[in-house]
Each structure stands twice: as C-alpha cells, then as structure tokens.
Design a protein around this motif. Structure first.
Motif, short mmCIF file in Angstrom:
data_model
loop_
_atom_site.label_atom_id
_atom_site.label_comp_id
_atom_site.label_asym_id
_atom_site.label_seq_id
_atom_site.Cartn_x
_atom_site.Cartn_y
_atom_site.Cartn_z
N ALA A 1 49.26 -26.92 -28.23
CA ALA A 1 48.81 -25.98 -27.20
C ALA A 1 47.38 -25.51 -27.47
CB ALA A 1 49.76 -24.78 -27.15
N LEU A 2 47.05 -25.27 -28.73
CA LEU A 2 45.69 -24.84 -29.07
C LEU A 2 44.68 -25.94 -28.80
CD1 LEU A 2 46.33 -22.80 -32.35
CD2 LEU A 2 45.75 -21.91 -30.08
N VAL A 3 45.02 -27.18 -29.11
CA VAL A 3 44.11 -28.30 -28.86
C VAL A 3 43.91 -28.49 -27.36
CG1 VAL A 3 43.89 -30.81 -29.03
CG2 VAL A 3 44.54 -29.48 -31.04
N LEU A 4 44.98 -28.45 -26.58
CA LEU A 4 44.86 -28.60 -25.12
C LEU A 4 44.09 -27.44 -24.50
CD1 LEU A 4 48.37 -29.97 -24.15
CD2 LEU A 4 46.20 -31.21 -24.23
N GLY A 5 44.34 -26.23 -24.95
CA GLY A 5 43.60 -25.07 -24.45
C GLY A 5 42.13 -25.13 -24.81
N GLY A 6 41.84 -25.52 -26.04
CA GLY A 6 40.45 -25.66 -26.46
C GLY A 6 39.74 -26.76 -25.69
N GLY A 7 40.45 -27.85 -25.39
CA GLY A 7 39.87 -28.93 -24.59
C GLY A 7 39.55 -28.48 -23.18
N GLY A 8 40.43 -27.66 -22.60
CA GLY A 8 40.17 -27.12 -21.27
C GLY A 8 38.98 -26.19 -21.24
N LEU B 1 36.48 -26.24 -23.37
CA LEU B 1 35.30 -27.08 -23.61
C LEU B 1 34.88 -27.81 -22.34
CD1 LEU B 1 33.27 -28.26 -25.65
CD2 LEU B 1 34.93 -30.07 -26.06
N ALA B 2 35.84 -28.36 -21.62
CA ALA B 2 35.51 -29.06 -20.37
C ALA B 2 34.92 -28.10 -19.35
CB ALA B 2 36.77 -29.71 -19.80
N CYS B 3 35.44 -26.88 -19.28
CA CYS B 3 34.91 -25.88 -18.35
C CYS B 3 33.48 -25.49 -18.72
CB CYS B 3 35.81 -24.66 -18.34
SG CYS B 3 35.33 -23.40 -17.15
N VAL B 4 33.22 -25.29 -19.99
CA VAL B 4 31.87 -24.92 -20.44
C VAL B 4 30.89 -26.05 -20.16
CG1 VAL B 4 30.48 -24.46 -22.50
CG2 VAL B 4 32.62 -23.23 -22.15
N LEU B 5 31.30 -27.29 -20.39
CA LEU B 5 30.42 -28.42 -20.13
C LEU B 5 30.11 -28.56 -18.64
CD1 LEU B 5 31.79 -31.13 -22.58
CD2 LEU B 5 29.68 -29.82 -22.76
N CYS B 6 31.10 -28.30 -17.79
CA CYS B 6 30.86 -28.36 -16.34
C CYS B 6 29.92 -27.25 -15.89
CB CYS B 6 32.17 -28.27 -15.58
SG CYS B 6 33.15 -29.77 -15.64
N ILE B 7 30.08 -26.07 -16.44
CA ILE B 7 29.21 -24.95 -16.06
C ILE B 7 27.78 -25.21 -16.52
CG2 ILE B 7 28.73 -22.52 -16.52
CD1 ILE B 7 31.78 -22.08 -16.55
#
Length: 53
Positions: free
Chosen positions: A11-18, A20-26
């Motif tokens: 859960a922590l890895v999936l949450g961190g990936g989400g 990270l993906a959000c920050v990269l898109c922004i």
C-alpha cells in the motif's frame, strides 16, 4: 496479523507511486490550462482559402 507485513508495504509503494506520478504531471504542465480544452470545440475553424482560378 502477518498479512499486515505484506499489505502495508504494498500500500505504501502504490500510494507513493501515485503521489510521484501526480507531482510529475503537475511539474510537467499537465494541469496548467484547464479552460481552453472545454471551449475549444466552440471556436470556429478557419475557412479554407479559395483558389483563384
């Protein structure tokens, strides 16, 4: 109880990936212009130039 040792890291890895993906898109400018795509279909296209024959 032992399932927490597996589920929590996943859960922590999936949450961190989400996050990270959000920050990269922004940072990449994905969310900069939210108004233009909604009204783009209302803007008339330029009429094709007529050839002078």
């Amino acid at each position: 109880m032992s399932v927490l040792f597996v589920a929590l890291p996943i859960a922590l890895v999936l949450g961190g990936g989400g996050v990270l993906a959000c920050v990269l898109c922004i940072r990449g400018g994905q969310y900069d212009d939210l108004d233009t795509p909604a009204v783009r279909m209302l803007i008339d296209d330029e009429e094709p130039k007529k050839s002078s024959r």
